[in-house]
Design a protein around this motif. Structure first.
Motif, short mmCIF file in Angstrom:
data_model
loop_
_atom_site.label_atom_id
_atom_site.label_comp_id
_atom_site.label_asym_id
_atom_site.label_seq_id
_atom_site.Cartn_x
_atom_site.Cartn_y
_atom_site.Cartn_z
N THR A 131 10.17 6.61 -8.14
CA THR A 131 9.26 7.91 -7.33
C THR A 131 9.36 7.98 -6.65
O THR A 131 10.34 9.31 -6.21
N ALA A 132 9.34 7.38 -5.14
CA ALA A 132 9.98 7.29 -3.77
C ALA A 132 11.13 7.58 -3.67
O ALA A 132 12.12 9.17 -3.14
N ARG A 133 11.94 7.38 -4.90
CA ARG A 133 13.52 7.52 -4.76
C ARG A 133 14.01 8.61 -5.51
O ARG A 133 14.71 9.80 -4.94
N ALA A 134 13.33 8.82 -6.07
CA ALA A 134 13.77 10.14 -7.46
C ALA A 134 13.02 11.05 -6.01
O ALA A 134 13.84 12.66 -6.34
N GLU A 135 12.21 11.29 -5.47
CA GLU A 135 11.29 12.23 -4.80
C GLU A 135 11.29 12.47 -3.40
O GLU A 135 10.92 13.30 -3.01
N GLY A 136 12.02 12.27 -2.80
CA GLY A 136 12.48 11.36 -1.55
C GLY A 136 10.99 11.56 -0.57
O GLY A 136 11.49 12.46 0.50
N ARG A 137 10.17 10.77 -0.90
CA ARG A 137 8.98 10.69 -0.22
C ARG A 137 8.47 9.04 -0.02
O ARG A 137 8.88 8.36 -1.02
N THR A 138 7.35 9.73 0.92
CA THR A 138 6.72 8.20 0.80
C THR A 138 5.40 7.42 -0.46
O THR A 138 4.65 9.12 -0.70
N VAL A 139 5.71 6.81 -1.23
CA VAL A 139 4.25 7.50 -2.06
C VAL A 139 3.13 5.73 -2.12
O VAL A 139 3.68 4.08 -1.26
N SER A 140 1.90 6.18 -1.67
CA SER A 140 1.18 5.45 -1.82
C SER A 140 0.70 4.73 -2.61
O SER A 140 0.67 5.39 -4.40
N LEU A 141 -0.11 3.28 -3.08
CA LEU A 141 -0.83 2.82 -4.10
C LEU A 141 -1.87 2.97 -4.03
O LEU A 141 -2.34 2.40 -2.96
N PRO A 142 -2.45 3.14 -5.04
CA PRO A 142 -4.35 2.42 -5.20
C PRO A 142 -4.84 1.07 -4.43
O PRO A 142 -3.66 0.61 -4.90
N GLY A 143 -5.73 1.14 -4.38
CA GLY A 143 -6.12 0.04 -3.30
C GLY A 143 -6.99 -0.64 -5.22
O GLY A 143 -6.81 -0.45 -5.67
N THR A 177 1.11 -1.31 0.13
CA THR A 177 -0.07 -0.01 -0.14
C THR A 177 0.96 1.31 0.25
O THR A 177 0.51 2.02 -0.63
N ARG A 178 2.02 1.00 0.29
CA ARG A 178 3.21 2.27 0.47
C ARG A 178 4.52 1.90 0.61
O ARG A 178 4.95 1.16 0.77
N VAL A 179 5.41 3.03 -0.29
CA VAL A 179 6.33 2.42 -0.47
C VAL A 179 6.91 3.55 0.01
O VAL A 179 7.21 4.42 -0.46
#
Length: 301
Positions: free
Chosen positions: A289-301, A189-191
Motif C-alpha cells: 500500500t505504501a508503494r502504491a499510494e506514496g505514503r507511510t502506512v500505520s499498522l494496528p497495534g 508499527t509504520r511502513v
C-alpha cells in the motif's frame, strides 16, 4: 510417525520438502498432490508413494501437510487442511494478503492444529542462536538489511516462477528479511516504501520499541551486485547476522523436529507459527500500500 501429504511439485517441493520428509525419522511422506498431475505422478513415483488428483483425498490419508505452492494457492490449501484437523508445515509467505492470512490463522486456531511456517534462516541453528542472543542483549537502535538476488540467470530454478515475477522481491525475500529483524527489534508499527531500479524495493520500518530498520530487496540485481546482509546496530556496536550454516534440507529437518514436538506435546506456541506468518504478511501488505499510494502506512497495534 507423522504422515505428511506434500502439496506442490516444483523445485522447492522436490529438492527440499520431499527430501527432508524422506530423511526425517518421525515423518513419513504419504502422498503428493500438484496442480500438474503429470508432475505429481513423477515426484510421487520417485519417492514410492501415491499421487493424488483430489486435495481432500490426500488430506484424508495424512496427519499433516507440507505445502510448497504459490502463496495464494497455499492459503486455500492450508485452510482446508486445518479445517480437516491436519497439522501445518507451510512456506513463506503465508499468503499474499492479510485477509487470507487471517483465514489460515482462524482455521488453525479453531481446529487446534500445530503449525510451523518455514522461514529458512530461522531454522539454521547458528542463525537461531545469534537472534536469541541479540534479542536477549537488547539495546538495538535498528537494522540494515540488503537482500539482492538474481533469479533470472540461466542457472536459477526460480526464473520461471509466475508469482515471483508478478510480486517480486518484496513478497519472495521480504519474508526472510522480516523473519530475522522482528524477533530482535519487535513488531512493525509504520511502513514507508520506495521503488528502485530493476524492480528493487526499499522499506523504512518503525518498530514498537522505538527502533528503525531499512530493508532493500531485489530479485533482479546484476549478478555482480548480489548481496545478502543483515546488520544490527545499537548500544553494543554493530553485529552481522551470520550466513546460514547448512542446507535448506537440514533446516527443514529442524522445522519438522519442532512441528513433531508441538504435536506430541500439545503446545501451540511455536515462534514461527501461522500467527507469526500472518504478522509478516501484514507488514508486506502495508508495504504494498505504501508503494502504491506514496505514503507511510500505520499498522494496528
Amino acid at each position: 510417525m507423522l504422515r505428511f501429504g506434500l502439496f506442490g511439485t516444483g523445485h522447492w517441493a522436490a529438492q527440499t520438502h520431499a527430501a527432508a520428509l524422506d530423511a526425517h525419522p518421525q515423518a513419513q511422506l504419504a502422498g503428493v498432490w500438484g496442480r500438474d498431475p503429470a508432475k505429481a505422478r513423477a515426484l510421487a513415483q520417485r519417492h514410492g508413494v501415491p499421487a493424488f488428483d483430489d486435495v481432500d483425498a490426500l488430506l484424508d490419508a495424512v496427519d499433516a501437510v507440507a505445502v510448497a505452492l504459490p502463496p495464494d494457492v497455499q492459503a486455500d490449501i492450508a485452510v482446508r487442511a486445518a479445517t480437516a484437523g491436519r497439522h501445518l508445515l507451510l512456506d513463506k509467505p503465508l499468503a499474499l494478503a492479510t485477509a487470507d492470512a487471517d483465514r489460515v490463522v482462524t482455521a488453525a486456531a479453531q481446529a487446534g492444529v500445530a503449525s510451523v511456517v518455514f522461514f529458512t534462516g530461522r531454522f539454521h541453528p547458528n542463525v537461531a542462536a545469534f537472534l536469541a542472543s541479540a534479542a536477549a542483549v537488547g539495546g538495538w537502535h535498528g537494522a540494515q538489511v540488503t537482500m539482492f538476488a538474481s533469479i533470472f540467470q540461466p542457472e536459477s530454478p526460480y526464473g520461471g516462477s509466475a508469482w515471483r515475477r508478478e510480486h517480486g522481491g518484496l513478497w519472495d525475500i521480504g519474508p526472510h528479511a522480516l523473519s530475522v529483524i522482528l524477533p530482535v527489534l519487535g513488531r512493525v508499527t509504520r511502513v514507508a516504501a520506495m521503488d528502485g531500479p530493476r524492480d528493487a524495493v526499499h522499506l523504512l520500518l518503525d518498530h514498537a520499541g522505538g527502533a528503525t530498520s531499512t530493508v532493500s530487496l531485489s530479485l533482479d540485481a546484476p549478478p555482480e551486485a548480489m548481496r545478502n546482509e543483515v546488520l544490527f546496530h545499537g548500544e553494543n556496536g554493530v553485529q552481522r547476522v551470520p550466513a546460514r550454516d547448512g542446507s535448506p534440507v537440514t533446516a527443514l529437518g529442524v522445522a519438522l523436529d519442532q512441528l513433531v514436538e508441538e504435536v506430541d506435546n500439545g503446545t501451540r506456541d511455536h515462534h514461527c507459527d501461522v500467527r507469526f506468518g500472518r504478522e509478516v504478511v501484514a507488514v508486506l501488505d502495508a508495504a504494498g500500500t505504501a508503494r502504491a499510494e506514496g505514503r507511510t502506512v500505520s499498522l494496528p497495534g
